[in-house]
Structures are given as C-alpha cells and as structure tokens.
Scaffold this motif. Sequence first.
Motif, mmCIF file in Angstrom:
data_model
loop_
_atom_site.group_PDB
_atom_site.id
_atom_site.type_symbol
_atom_site.label_atom_id
_atom_site.label_comp_id
_atom_site.label_asym_id
_atom_site.label_seq_id
_atom_site.Cartn_x
_atom_site.Cartn_y
_atom_site.Cartn_z
ATOM 1 N N ALA A 73 0.848 -1.199 0.000
ATOM 2 C CA ALA A 73 0.000 0.000 0.000
ATOM 3 C C ALA A 73 0.880 1.245 0.000
ATOM 4 C CB ALA A 73 -0.929 -0.008 1.214
ATOM 5 N N GLY A 74 2.037 1.171 0.656
ATOM 6 C CA GLY A 74 3.005 2.282 0.623
ATOM 7 C C GLY A 74 3.484 2.533 -0.798
ATOM 8 N N ILE A 75 3.747 1.462 -1.548
ATOM 9 C CA ILE A 75 4.140 1.616 -2.961
ATOM 10 C C ILE A 75 3.012 2.301 -3.730
ATOM 11 C CG2 ILE A 75 4.711 0.393 -5.092
ATOM 12 C CD1 ILE A 75 5.949 -1.794 -3.438
ATOM 13 N N PHE A 76 1.782 1.843 -3.499
ATOM 14 C CA PHE A 76 0.621 2.412 -4.200
ATOM 15 C C PHE A 76 0.585 3.927 -4.025
ATOM 16 C CE2 PHE A 76 -3.787 3.848 -4.278
ATOM 17 C CZ PHE A 76 -4.243 3.297 -5.470
ATOM 18 N N ILE A 77 0.714 4.379 -2.777
ATOM 19 C CA ILE A 77 0.620 5.805 -2.492
ATOM 20 C C ILE A 77 1.734 6.580 -3.193
ATOM 21 C CG2 ILE A 77 0.853 7.490 -0.625
ATOM 22 C CD1 ILE A 77 -0.516 5.280 1.147
ATOM 23 N N ALA B 199 3.325 6.111 -15.261
ATOM 24 C CA ALA B 199 3.421 5.310 -14.034
ATOM 25 C C ALA B 199 2.093 4.673 -13.654
ATOM 26 C CB ALA B 199 3.936 6.177 -12.886
ATOM 27 N N LEU B 200 1.040 4.968 -14.431
ATOM 28 C CA LEU B 200 -0.286 4.456 -14.079
ATOM 29 C C LEU B 200 -0.350 2.937 -13.985
ATOM 30 C CD1 LEU B 200 -2.975 6.643 -15.719
ATOM 31 C CD2 LEU B 200 -3.271 5.380 -13.660
ATOM 32 N N SER B 201 0.383 2.260 -14.900
ATOM 33 C CA SER B 201 0.318 0.795 -14.885
ATOM 34 C C SER B 201 0.840 0.260 -13.549
ATOM 35 C CB SER B 201 1.123 0.216 -16.046
ATOM 36 O OG SER B 201 2.378 0.834 -16.098
ATOM 37 N N MET B 202 1.836 0.971 -12.974
ATOM 38 C CA MET B 202 2.357 0.527 -11.684
ATOM 39 C C MET B 202 1.356 0.784 -10.565
ATOM 40 S SD MET B 202 6.372 0.816 -11.754
ATOM 41 C CE MET B 202 6.559 2.467 -11.283
ATOM 42 N N VAL B 203 0.587 1.870 -10.705
ATOM 43 C CA VAL B 203 -0.463 2.142 -9.720
ATOM 44 C C VAL B 203 -1.457 0.985 -9.707
ATOM 45 C CG1 VAL B 203 -2.326 3.710 -9.071
ATOM 46 C CG2 VAL B 203 -0.206 4.626 -10.009
ATOM 47 N N HIS B 204 -1.829 0.550 -10.923
ATOM 48 C CA HIS B 204 -2.776 -0.563 -11.014
ATOM 49 C C HIS B 204 -2.217 -1.830 -10.392
ATOM 50 C CE1 HIS B 204 -6.015 1.202 -13.291
ATOM 51 N NE2 HIS B 204 -5.142 1.802 -14.076
ATOM 52 N N LEU B 205 -0.950 -2.120 -10.730
ATOM 53 C CA LEU B 205 -0.319 -3.323 -10.189
ATOM 54 C C LEU B 205 -0.317 -3.293 -8.664
ATOM 55 C CD1 LEU B 205 2.923 -4.301 -12.123
ATOM 56 C CD2 LEU B 205 0.958 -5.732 -11.601
ATOM 57 N N ALA B 206 0.055 -2.131 -8.097
ATOM 58 C CA ALA B 206 0.144 -2.021 -6.642
ATOM 59 C C ALA B 206 -1.224 -2.216 -5.999
ATOM 60 C CB ALA B 206 0.743 -0.669 -6.240
#
Lengths: 408, 123
Positions: free
Chosen positions: A242-246, A258-265
């Motif tokens: 969740a820290g990565i997501f934020i 970076a959106l794809s990483m948001v989705h992954l997180a």
Amino acid sequence: MFGTIFLAITLALELCAVLCYAVRSEKMMRWGRELTVLSFLGAAAASVYLMVLIFSNRFDIAYVASYSSAELPAMYKFSAFWAGQQGSFLLWLLIHALAGVVLAFRQRLIHAGLSVYLGLQALLTILVLAKSPFVLQETAVQNGAGLNPLLQDPWMAIHPPIIFAGYALLAVPLAYAAGALLTGQTAREWLDRARKWALTAWAFLGAGIFIGGYWAYKVLGWGGFWGWDPVENSSLVPWLIAGIFIHVLRVARVREAALSMVHLAAIFAFSLVLYGTFLTRSGILGDFSVHSFSGSSIGMAIALVNALVLLAGLLLLIVRAKQLPQGEMYPSYDSREFVVLLGSLILMFMAAIVFLGMSMPLLTQLSGNPAAVDTSFYVRTLMPLAIVMMLCIIYACLHTYGSQQPIA
Amino acid sequence: MNRKILLGVLVLAFIGYAGWSFMDSVTPYVGIAAAQKATGNVQVKGLLDQKAEAPHMEGDYFVFTLQDEDTGESMPVRYHGTKPDQFDEAHHIVAVGTFRDGAFQSDKLLIKCPSKYEQQKGK
C-alpha cells in the motif's frame, strides 16, 4: 439461525447490486445504491445479533461458548466479538459494507468500480457464511470457555478493529483501479479519490501494526516489539505494498506512464491481504508460529478467493495494458520522480523478502521437507535496504517533480 | 546509460546477497532422530517427556526432555535461558537449535498453549 438468515439475505442483496451496477443506466445505478445500503444493514443486523448472543450468554452457540463466559466483564464480552476467526471475518465484512455505503453515495466511484467492490463484499460474505459464528454447539455446556486471559487486555478492544479497517479499506483503491480499467476512465477522474482512501487504509493498517507491536511487547512477551512472526508479517506485506501504491500514485499524477504501476500495486495490495489471511487462518503455519491456530476448512475457500482476485486483476490489466498511457516515467536521474520510484522499488524488495520468509513453511511443505527461515534472515536483508531507503528519503526532499503541471 | 548498468549491478548483487542469506537461515523442520544427525540449525516439535527427569536449571541453561509425539523417542534439550512463562501449560514445544555434545542446544523455544484458547491476536 437468524444470523445465518441475515447473512444469506446480505449475500443475495450484494449479488443483485453487482448486477445493477454492471448495467450502465442511471436507474439501475439508483437501485444499486439502495441495495448497497440494504446489504450494509444486513451485515449490521448479523453483527448486532452476534453481539446480543454474546451479551445474553447464549452458550448453545459454539462461538459464544468458545470465546465468552458468564462472568466475563462487559468490555471483554464486547471484544469477544472479534476474538475468534468467525467473528473477526464478520467485523471485516461490516467495515467493508460501511465503506461501500460511503462509496456509493459520496465518492462518485464509477459504476463498474462499485460492481467490483460489491463483488468483493459478496466474496467476504461467502467466507463469513462458510465459517459462520452462528453455528450451534454440538454438546450443551453450562458456561463458556471464556476469553483467553492474554486477550483480556484493553488493547484487544481496539487492535483487531483497526487492523481490519485497514484490510477492508484496501479494497477501495482496488475498486477504483478496476473500475478505471474496465471503463477506460482517465486518471484525472479517479487518482485523487483513490489516493485519499489508500492513505486512510494505510494509516489504519500502520496504526494497527504499531499497536500490535506495543501490545506484544507489553503483555504477550513475545520478546520485543517485533518478532517476525508470520502473523505480524502477513499484515506488514500489504502495508508495504500500500506504501508503494501511495508513492507511485504521486508520480502518476505528473507522469501518466506510471499508471500501470499504480494498477499493479492496487491489485497486489489487496491480494496480499487475502494471502496473509489465508496463511494465518488455514492452520498451515501451526508449527511455525507462537500463535496456535486451529486447522480449519476455510483455508481452501480463502485460497480460491485470493487466486480469483489476483488472476482476474492481472488479466484485466494485461488486456487493457495497451490503452494505458506510455512513455518516460522520469525526466532524469536527479528528479524526484526517479527517487520516489527507486524508493518504491526498495519497498517492493522489502515486501518480497518478507513474503518469501513468511511463505517458506508453505512452500517447503509442498515439497515434503517443511522448513522455516530464522529471523536473522529478515534483519540481515532488510537492514541495508532500510539504509538506502533513508538516503532516498533525504534525496527526494532535495528535489522537485518535473516542471509538468499535475494532471490530477 | 552507465547509471542504468550500475543500478542493475547493484540490484543483482543485492538479490544474490538476499538469496545467500535466505539459504543460510533456512531451518528445516525435523523429527528427533533426524535432529540428532543434522549439522545445522533445525526445529523439532514434541511434548515434554513426563517420565524423564523433571525440567530444571543447570547454570545458565534450562534443561528438559523432549519426546516425539509419534515415535516416542526422546532427547535432552538444553535451552540457553530461563524457563519460559507458559512452559507448564504447554501443549507442544518447538525447540530451535542444533544437536551437540549429547543434547539439543537450543536458543529459541516456541510454546504452544492448549487448544481451549485459540491463542491469536485476532488478525
């Protein structure tokens, strides 16, 4: 009996709501909202009923007989609600459903996202039904076994609800992300809302972990604030993700790539909540933890739910990957974007290390030679990462994001 | 480009280090017979042997006899520390350590309590 009926009605309402939200019309959307509220009322009715059973000393109910007793003080009768696995799942469902009501009315979560969220709620309801707190006791008892003396502590009244609030609220960023993927919604429309929910979930889970550490130190004598016990690790890993997501979300606000990483997180954060629940509730770790868990039949059900959420999420992301914005994620190495992404990479390594360590008993059990890792493994590998992380934090403070205007 | 290579090398080096550290800290879960042959750290689960000498302190060590639930074999355990709090109510005992000089030298005990209390922190 009533409890099971309430839960069954709740499940039916949730499934109807999923269908209503799936249809793209204003009228069905209104119906969906009504059903969301009703499903919350169903879960609330089941919870109130369990509370009534506990306070009226109904020891013909197995759950009440196991965790409460006639002479237990009122405060601990209250917390007996979540002392066992069955009750704590009901608490999780209740918090999830409450957040669902807020989402449906206040947050403009897109219909597809609401559909996903209610789907997750239905899965939780199935888990509660599968391991119901309303099962009758097989043999009659005069008095309950009472609450474990170790759990008769004021922290018991607040620690589990805070942890479960964190677990439940991590489903919200996933619902936003999935809704956006399903409908092709642009980042501007959901990133900022998802960020607020993720921050709330992260704060709750973090507070729960800290309180748990303090409690373990003060009362339980597990030797220190943190013992790298599988139960502790299983809530730490989702917190790290969740820290990565934020953090990647903050980068995605200036760099859409970076959106794809948001989705992954988002997908991994909630999947790992389920995975942790599976590990700690399935009885697999019985020999490796200072907690003793009763082996239970619910492990397989949680594993299936976990696999479903993870695979469906990843599949959706792969199918939609081409539509997601592409490009450079950072302008140069001395930009804040790069440092924040580097920090997220470190968080990912940390999560992977803890994940590997806590999964070791499961992985080795499959091969027939059960083994666990010594806690020195965590300290040795995480320490260098923590030092690099601190350097990243300092470096990030000295740099600014690229000159682009924020997109969300 | 150079920085990318540098970063890649650092990441690979760290993965290597983590892998080595991981292999180094694996403690297999074995029975008593295997524990007596093992060279590295292992974990053994068993019950307190009621027929053997009662648990007692010998200098800095807490000494007791651990019995395998299934095979009935037993071995002396020398735990570096004092008697753990819940030792007397223990249902199962898991000892972590190595077999050396005729006894299982342990520096960590996991005490499992009776199943009457499902001892978990509600997580």
